[in-house]
Design a protein around this motif. Structure first.
Motif, PDB file in Angstrom:
ATOM      1  N   ARG A  29       0.837  -1.210   0.000  1.00 47.31           N
ATOM      2  CA  ARG A  29       0.000   0.000   0.000  1.00 47.31           C
ATOM      3  C   ARG A  29       0.866   1.252   0.000  1.00 47.31           C
ATOM      4  N   HIS A  30       1.939   1.244   0.806  1.00 44.43           N
ATOM      5  CA  HIS A  30       2.836   2.399   0.828  1.00 44.43           C
ATOM      6  C   HIS A  30       3.398   2.682  -0.567  1.00 44.43           C
ATOM      7  N   LEU A  31       3.824   1.644  -1.255  1.00 43.84           N
ATOM      8  CA  LEU A  31       4.403   1.826  -2.589  1.00 43.84           C
ATOM      9  C   LEU A  31       3.349   2.305  -3.581  1.00 43.84           C
ATOM     10  N   ARG A  32       2.153   1.726  -3.494  1.00 40.55           N
ATOM     11  CA  ARG A  32       1.083   2.124  -4.419  1.00 40.55           C
ATOM     12  C   ARG A  32       0.699   3.588  -4.214  1.00 40.55           C
ATOM     13  N   GLU A  33       0.585   3.994  -2.943  1.00 40.43           N
ATOM     14  CA  GLU A  33       0.211   5.375  -2.658  1.00 40.43           C
ATOM     15  C   GLU A  33       1.298   6.349  -3.111  1.00 40.43           C
ATOM     16  N   LEU A  34       2.551   5.954  -2.956  1.00 40.44           N
ATOM     17  CA  LEU A  34       3.642   6.811  -3.398  1.00 40.44           C
ATOM     18  C   LEU A  34       3.646   6.948  -4.916  1.00 40.44           C
ATOM     19  N   GLU A  35       3.482   5.827  -5.610  1.00 41.45           N
ATOM     20  CA  GLU A  35       3.436   5.875  -7.078  1.00 41.45           C
ATOM     21  C   GLU A  35       2.242   6.681  -7.567  1.00 41.45           C
ATOM     22  N   ASP A  36       1.083   6.541  -6.892  1.00 37.40           N
ATOM     23  CA  ASP A  36      -0.104   7.315  -7.279  1.00 37.40           C
ATOM     24  C   ASP A  36       0.145   8.810  -7.077  1.00 37.40           C
ATOM     25  N   ALA A  37       0.800   9.158  -5.968  1.00 37.87           N
ATOM     26  CA  ALA A  37       1.047  10.575  -5.685  1.00 37.87           C
ATOM     27  C   ALA A  37       2.025  11.175  -6.690  1.00 37.87           C
ATOM     28  N   LEU A  38       3.026  10.380  -7.124  1.00 41.43           N
ATOM     29  CA  LEU A  38       4.031  10.873  -8.057  1.00 41.43           C
ATOM     30  C   LEU A  38       3.577  10.781  -9.510  1.00 41.43           C
ATOM     31  N   GLY A  39       2.673   9.861  -9.771  1.00 42.57           N
ATOM     32  CA  GLY A  39       2.207   9.669 -11.137  1.00 42.57           C
ATOM     33  C   GLY A  39       3.184   8.922 -12.010  1.00 42.57           C
ATOM     34  N   VAL A  40       4.112   8.167 -11.390  1.00 41.03           N
ATOM     35  CA  VAL A  40       5.074   7.366 -12.152  1.00 41.03           C
ATOM     36  C   VAL A  40       5.181   5.980 -11.506  1.00 41.03           C
ATOM     37  N   VAL A  41       5.677   5.019 -12.289  1.00 36.33           N
ATOM     38  CA  VAL A  41       5.927   3.673 -11.779  1.00 36.33           C
ATOM     39  C   VAL A  41       7.366   3.627 -11.259  1.00 36.33           C
ATOM     40  N   LEU A  42       7.530   3.301  -9.986  1.00 32.79           N
ATOM     41  CA  LEU A  42       8.852   3.287  -9.367  1.00 32.79           C
ATOM     42  C   LEU A  42       9.531   1.928  -9.446  1.00 32.79           C
ATOM     43  N   PHE A  43       8.725   0.860  -9.512  1.00 31.20           N
ATOM     44  CA  PHE A  43       9.271  -0.498  -9.509  1.00 31.20           C
ATOM     45  C   PHE A  43       8.695  -1.309 -10.658  1.00 31.20           C
TER      46      PHE A  43
END
Length: 299
Positions: A29-43
């Motif tokens: 969830r932490h990763l999904r929320e971070l990616e949603d906030a940034l608008g990019v795929v991190l992993f």
């Protein structure tokens, strides 16, 4: 952001969940929320591992710097009330950690009761950043040039055996007599099939060193010497109590294996954090009271 950095370092969600004492679903969830906030795929994700994307690698570099500033700001705020707090993660050579470093950690926490210490005891040369370690105490030569190195001293070694074993098999008067004795060897140390001894005048003797028992841990070697299974080299701090009680004795006291350097590695980005710096200075000062640890000339 902290969760993101630990997943980037470990590459495994379940390992990070265990380390942070949260559920794996929370990590996801932490990763999904971070990616949603940034608008990019991190992993990029597979069934077994996650790996940083190009955007993730750029974000990782900035995130480390940001969290470092956050920790420094917290330290500055806590410094106003003169009570350092937080967690320091320490890795230490196992036998030395059990025999002495753990006691130094106890004394440090008595002085700074709000600083938590996670102490990891291992003889493996771990990746400090990947494992989230701030400080590592290591015996032997080091090759990791990316870490700050603090030389602590040299650890003197001696050749030991139990009185019963030596009474039965003889006490050698010269290095050549060691070939007739059973050796306790460390299979995880290169060159353990020979024994190098240095005399008081700088003379060196190299003799074959064989035996039926090979170990990979200093505390196990300590038990083997005590049980009369053979002889071998030992750091003074490993056996100082057994020597004083007469349970072990020094063999060829004028001939000793070479000393081993004792060093501290510090993750550069963590070195300026108050609680880390306090522990580094405390350990650098107090390790010199450990039996057999000597500050070499020029240190």
């Amino acid at each position: 952001m902290r969760t993101f950095i630990r997943v980037a370092d470990r590459g495994n969600l379940s390992a990070v969940a265990r380390e942070m004492n949260i559920g794996q679903s929370s990590v996801t969830r932490h990763l999904r929320e971070l990616e949603d906030a940034l608008g990019v795929v991190l992993f990029s994700r597979t069934t077994r591992r996650v790996a940083l994307t190009e955007e993730g690698r750029r974000y990782y570099t900035n995130a480390i710097q940001i969290l470092h500033l956050v920790e420094q700001a917290g330290d500055e705020a806590r410094r106003a009330r003169e009570s350092p707090a937080g967690t320091v993660r320490v890795s230490c050579t196992a036998a030395l950690g059990v025999r002495y470093i753990s006691r130094l950690i106890f004394a440090f926490q008595d002085r700074y009761p709000e600083i938590a210490v996670d102490l990891n005891l291992t003889d493996e040369r771990i990746d400090l950043v990947r494992e989230g370690v701030d400080i590592a105490i290591r015996l032997g030569p080091l090759t990791d040039s990316s870490m700050k190195l603090r030389a602590l001293g040299d650890s003197r070694r001696i050749l030991v055996g139990s009185p019963d074993y030596l009474a039965l098999h003889g006490r050698p008067s010269a290095p050549e007599g060691l070939v007739n004795l059973e050796g306790i060897r460390m299979w995880n140390i290169a060159g353990s099939d020979t024994l190098t001894l240095e005399g008081p005048n700088g003379d060196t003797h190299v003799v074959p060193f064989g035996g039926r028992l090979r170990l990979d841990h200093g505390l196990a070697a300590r038990e083997a010497y005590l049980a009369g299974r053979g002889i071998g080299p030992a750091h003074i701090w490993l056996v100082d109590d057994l020597l004083s009680e007469g349970l072990l004795e020094t063999i060829l006291p004028d001939q000793a294996p070479p000393s081993v350097p004792l060093n501290m590695l510090i993750v550069p980005e963590r070195a300026g954090i108050v609680r880390v710096r306090l522990l580094v200075e405390f350990l650098a000062r107090e390790v010199l009271a450990i039996p057999g640890i000597e500050r070499p000339l020029g240190l």
